[in-house]
Design a protein around this motif. Structure first.
Motif, PDB file in Angstrom:
ATOM      1  N   VAL A 170       5.719  -8.981   1.763  1.00  0.00           N
ATOM      2  CA  VAL A 170       4.311  -9.188   2.114  1.00  0.00           C
ATOM      3  C   VAL A 170       3.615  -7.829   2.203  1.00  0.00           C
ATOM      4  CG1 VAL A 170       4.723  -9.256   4.607  1.00  0.00           C
ATOM      5  CG2 VAL A 170       2.703 -10.356   3.667  1.00  0.00           C
ATOM      6  N   VAL A 171       2.395  -7.764   1.701  1.00  0.00           N
ATOM      7  CA  VAL A 171       1.574  -6.563   1.819  1.00  0.00           C
ATOM      8  C   VAL A 171       0.225  -6.985   2.391  1.00  0.00           C
ATOM      9  CG1 VAL A 171       0.653  -6.655  -0.545  1.00  0.00           C
ATOM     10  CG2 VAL A 171       0.726  -4.480   0.665  1.00  0.00           C
ATOM     11  N   LYS A 172      -0.283  -6.193   3.311  1.00  0.00           N
ATOM     12  CA  LYS A 172      -1.578  -6.475   3.941  1.00  0.00           C
ATOM     13  C   LYS A 172      -2.587  -5.445   3.452  1.00  0.00           C
ATOM     14  CE  LYS A 172      -3.078  -5.900   8.532  1.00  0.00           C
ATOM     15  NZ  LYS A 172      -2.917  -6.135   9.977  1.00  0.00           N
ATOM     16  N   TRP A 194       1.789 -12.310  -0.707  1.00  0.00           N
ATOM     17  CA  TRP A 194       3.221 -12.558  -0.567  1.00  0.00           C
ATOM     18  C   TRP A 194       3.954 -12.511  -1.900  1.00  0.00           C
ATOM     19  CZ3 TRP A 194       5.382 -13.788   4.283  1.00  0.00           C
ATOM     20  CH2 TRP A 194       4.457 -13.885   5.313  1.00  0.00           C
ATOM     21  N   ASP A 195       5.209 -12.077  -1.833  1.00  0.00           N
ATOM     22  CA  ASP A 195       6.175 -12.094  -2.928  1.00  0.00           C
ATOM     23  C   ASP A 195       5.610 -11.494  -4.221  1.00  0.00           C
ATOM     24  OD1 ASP A 195       8.243 -13.124  -1.329  1.00  0.00           O
ATOM     25  OD2 ASP A 195       7.461 -15.157  -1.554  1.00  0.00           O
ATOM     26  N   ASP A 218       3.812  -7.709  -5.085  1.00  0.00           N
ATOM     27  CA  ASP A 218       4.237  -6.724  -6.083  1.00  0.00           C
ATOM     28  C   ASP A 218       3.077  -6.300  -6.974  1.00  0.00           C
ATOM     29  OD1 ASP A 218       6.805  -7.003  -5.043  1.00  0.00           O
ATOM     30  OD2 ASP A 218       7.435  -8.426  -6.608  1.00  0.00           O
ATOM     31  N   VAL A 219       2.268  -7.270  -7.403  1.00  0.00           N
ATOM     32  CA  VAL A 219       1.120  -6.975  -8.269  1.00  0.00           C
ATOM     33  C   VAL A 219       0.089  -6.130  -7.520  1.00  0.00           C
ATOM     34  CG1 VAL A 219      -0.826  -8.015  -9.516  1.00  0.00           C
ATOM     35  CG2 VAL A 219       1.459  -9.021  -9.695  1.00  0.00           C
ATOM     36  N   ILE A 220      -0.181  -6.469  -6.267  1.00  0.00           N
ATOM     37  CA  ILE A 220      -1.162  -5.722  -5.468  1.00  0.00           C
ATOM     38  C   ILE A 220      -0.692  -4.287  -5.276  1.00  0.00           C
ATOM     39  CG2 ILE A 220      -2.278  -5.557  -3.203  1.00  0.00           C
ATOM     40  CD1 ILE A 220      -3.367  -7.885  -4.884  1.00  0.00           C
ATOM     41  N   VAL A 221       0.563  -4.096  -4.915  1.00  0.00           N
ATOM     42  CA  VAL A 221       1.086  -2.738  -4.682  1.00  0.00           C
ATOM     43  C   VAL A 221       1.044  -1.920  -5.969  1.00  0.00           C
ATOM     44  CG1 VAL A 221       3.172  -1.432  -4.103  1.00  0.00           C
ATOM     45  CG2 VAL A 221       2.470  -3.356  -2.681  1.00  0.00           C
ATOM     46  N   LEU A 261      -7.971 -11.165  -4.696  1.00  0.00           N
ATOM     47  CA  LEU A 261      -8.400  -9.772  -4.667  1.00  0.00           C
ATOM     48  C   LEU A 261      -8.720  -9.321  -6.080  1.00  0.00           C
ATOM     49  CD1 LEU A 261      -6.977  -6.855  -2.671  1.00  0.00           C
ATOM     50  CD2 LEU A 261      -7.131  -6.620  -5.131  1.00  0.00           C
ATOM     51  N   GLY A 262      -9.820  -8.605  -6.215  1.00  0.00           N
ATOM     52  CA  GLY A 262     -10.185  -8.008  -7.490  1.00  0.00           C
ATOM     53  C   GLY A 262     -10.466  -6.531  -7.299  1.00  0.00           C
TER      54      GLY A 262
END
Length: 155
Positions: free
Chosen positions: A26-28, A59-60, A64-67, A105-106
């Protein structure tokens, strides 16, 4: 039945960090918003209220895509269902943070982000000073090459 959604546009406040929660990544992402107003006497923008904090968790695979694609100080939009949460600040005052559930998120690209890599160094692939140019110049730009997308087919 009703459904409320909130969209916030702003700069990512913190470095992103992936955490493990019950076996899930998870990333916030946190985006603050401070209302501003233009002071005609000083000819400058000034804060015009308290900062509102918006967070969204991913999540999950989404984490990964966000990071991989988002960093501190990137301009983003986040849309989700708002869930306000009150907390006590270090000075004892009460503040509210709004969690955006089921968020999307964009990333809003900015010219300086396109011509430089994540590390802030010039992109080695860029052959033009134009931030919108494709690596390799117009010769390799598929949008500039007739017939590259089947657009030579008459309708």
């Amino acid at each position: 039945m009703s459904k409320a959604t909130t969209t916030v546009e702003g700069f990512v406040a913190n470095e992103l960090e992936v955490r493990d929660v019950n076996g899930h990544r998870v990333v916030k992402v946190t985006v603050p918003h401070t209302p501003r107003k233009f002071n005609k006497q000083t000819n400058q923008w000034e804060d015009a209220g308290e900062t509102a904090w918006f967070t969204a968790s991913f999540w999950d695979e989404q984490a990964d895509v966000i990071v991989a694609g988002v960093a501190k100080r990137d301009l983003v939009t986040i849309t989700g269902q708002p869930v306000p949460r009150a907390y006590q600040k270090q000075d004892g005052s009460i503040a509210v943070e709004t969690d955006l559930k089921f968020a999307t998120l964009g990333v809003i690209p900015r010219p300086s982000d396109r011509s430089q890599g994540r590390s802030g160094t010039p992109n080695a692939q860029s052959t033009s000073d134009e931030p919108w140019s494709t690596p390799g110049g117009a010769q390799s730009d598929a949008w500039s090459t007739p017939g590259s997308f089947g657009d030579d087919t008459p309708f």
